[in-house]
Design an enzyme around this catalytic site. Structure first.
Site, PDB file in Angstrom:
ATOM      1  N   GLU A  39       0.821  -1.208   0.000  1.00 48.10           N
ATOM      2  CA  GLU A  39       0.000   0.000   0.000  1.00 48.10           C
ATOM      3  C   GLU A  39       0.858   1.263   0.000  1.00 48.10           C
ATOM      4  OE1 GLU A  39      -3.075   0.368  -0.516  1.00 48.10           O
ATOM      5  OE2 GLU A  39      -3.714  -1.714  -0.422  1.00 48.10           O
ATOM      6  N   TYR A 122      -5.902   6.736   4.520  1.00 45.72           N
ATOM      7  CA  TYR A 122      -6.144   5.730   3.482  1.00 45.72           C
ATOM      8  C   TYR A 122      -5.418   4.428   3.804  1.00 45.72           C
ATOM      9  CZ  TYR A 122      -5.484   2.850  -0.533  1.00 45.72           C
ATOM     10  OH  TYR A 122      -5.428   1.749  -1.332  1.00 45.72           O
ATOM     11  N   ASP A 140      -9.696   5.791  -2.237  1.00 42.75           N
ATOM     12  CA  ASP A 140      -8.598   6.377  -3.000  1.00 42.75           C
ATOM     13  C   ASP A 140      -9.187   7.118  -4.198  1.00 42.75           C
ATOM     14  OD1 ASP A 140      -9.365   4.412  -4.804  1.00 42.75           O
ATOM     15  OD2 ASP A 140      -7.326   3.657  -5.136  1.00 42.75           O
ATOM     16  N   CYS A 193     -13.425   2.262 -15.148  1.00 41.34           N
ATOM     17  CA  CYS A 193     -13.919   3.635 -14.956  1.00 41.34           C
ATOM     18  C   CYS A 193     -12.732   4.567 -14.742  1.00 41.34           C
ATOM     19  CB  CYS A 193     -14.870   3.674 -13.761  1.00 41.34           C
ATOM     20  SG  CYS A 193     -15.836   5.203 -13.628  1.00 41.34           S
ATOM     21  N   CYS A 200     -17.088   2.396 -20.740  1.00 38.00           N
ATOM     22  CA  CYS A 200     -18.410   2.116 -20.180  1.00 38.00           C
ATOM     23  C   CYS A 200     -19.010   0.827 -20.731  1.00 38.00           C
ATOM     24  CB  CYS A 200     -19.340   3.296 -20.438  1.00 38.00           C
ATOM     25  SG  CYS A 200     -18.811   4.836 -19.617  1.00 38.00           S
ATOM     26  N   CYS A 203     -18.314  -1.885 -18.248  1.00 38.60           N
ATOM     27  CA  CYS A 203     -18.714  -1.671 -16.852  1.00 38.60           C
ATOM     28  C   CYS A 203     -19.795  -2.672 -16.438  1.00 38.60           C
ATOM     29  CB  CYS A 203     -19.234  -0.249 -16.657  1.00 38.60           C
ATOM     30  SG  CYS A 203     -19.709   0.104 -14.936  1.00 38.60           S
ATOM     31  N   CYS A 208     -25.688   3.709 -14.044  1.00 37.81           N
ATOM     32  CA  CYS A 208     -24.672   4.703 -13.716  1.00 37.81           C
ATOM     33  C   CYS A 208     -25.272   6.071 -13.973  1.00 37.81           C
ATOM     34  CB  CYS A 208     -23.426   4.502 -14.571  1.00 37.81           C
ATOM     35  SG  CYS A 208     -22.194   5.816 -14.380  1.00 37.81           S
TER      36      CYS A 208
END
Length: 294
Positions: A39, A122, A140, A193, A200, A203, A208
């Protein structure tokens, strides 16, 4: 049926099960310490650059005490060109605290994680979620973008205090599903995205708001800072010299590493000293932190 807030959790989780990348820190048996390292490394750094360095660190420093026993200079050299080398020193200090105060283990509690050196909001929640499977919101840039588009029908704006609460409201009630949902939401933003060219057609979400509104543009245009010619690049060039050296070097070697703007070079050198990444010896030489003999 969609979960709270307009994200269809079932559709997202099904997609993640089939499409998630095979990243090494997602595999079973990876420790919380190794996830924490991933991370820290992944902050503002692409996966393709992080993966080989992370593998090296896991092999070399599989537990916090192993990293803590190494010098700052060793850590900075191993960090290489991941960017923002101050993160390497913070991780080194974090390892020392974990070894000395937490029995060489990474705590699962968010508040305890936040108390560790270099661990922000985070990272603390990411470790609690991805290492320990807790039901905590992990926000994030990718998550914020997906939520802004799918739920609010707009492009992402500046970070807000509402982000955590809004994301938490989207989490499935089941703890195990919530942890996977957080990973899936992040993955959707990273792979589909995306900021500039969202696909799209790929997706998995059946609805959406952003698409339904005709994919409106952002109200303000964000400008991406170029790396070429910046203070960051100058700092990197100076650090390259010291990482490649076997000991302290004379100032002239640093001067030759960045000749385009002496004032910028001086500014970069001063900032590296202030950040504790390098040090100056008693006789005026320069070295990585811990190698100056001061």
């Amino acid at each position: 049926m969609a979960e709270q807030g307009g994200i269809d959790a079932a559709a997202l989780l099904d997609w993640y099960r089939d499409e998630a990348r095979e990243l090494p820190w997602r595999r079973s048996g990876v420790s919380a310490w190794q996830i924490l390292m991933s991370e820290i490394m992944l902050q503002q750094t692409p996966v393709v650059r992080v993966e080989p360095i992370w593998r090296e660190w896991v092999a070399r420093w599989p537990v916090p005490s192993a990293l803590a026993a190494s010098s700052q200079a060793e850590v900075l050299r191993a960090w290489g060109k991941l960017g923002y080398p101050r993160r390497a020193l913070r991780l080194h200090e974090c390892a020392r605290v974990l070894a000395e105060q937490h029995g060489d283990a990474v705590p699962a509690d968010v508040e305890l994680l936040l108390a560790l050196p270099g661990i922000g909001a985070y990272t603390a929640r990411a470790v609690a979620c991805f290492a320990y499977g807790q039901r905590v919101p992990v926000v994030d840039t990718n998550v914020r973008r997906v939520v802004a588009r799918a739920v609010h029908g707009r492009e992402v704006g500046n970070p807000s205090a509402r982000d955590l609460a809004e994301t938490e409201a989207l989490l499935p009630r089941s703890v195990s599903r919530a942890a996977t949902f957080s990973a899936a939401l992040m993955e959707l933003g990273a792979l589909v995205c995306t900021a500039r060219t969202p696909d799209c057609s790929r997706c998995p979400l059946p609805r959406c708001s952003w698409v339904e509104k005709g994919r409106p543009a952002a109200e303000t245009v964000r400008r991406t800072q170029k790396y070429e010619g910046t203070d960051r690049q100058a700092r990197g060039r100076l650090l390259d010299v010291l990482r490649a050296a076997t000991g302290p070097v004379e100032r002239i070697r640093l001067d030759l590493a960045w000749t385009r703007d002496p004032g910028q070079r001086d500014r970069a050198l001063d900032s590296l000293l202030v950040d504790g990444l390098i040090e100056q010896t008693a006789d005026g030489l320069f070295a990585l932190a811990g190698e100056g003999g001061v």
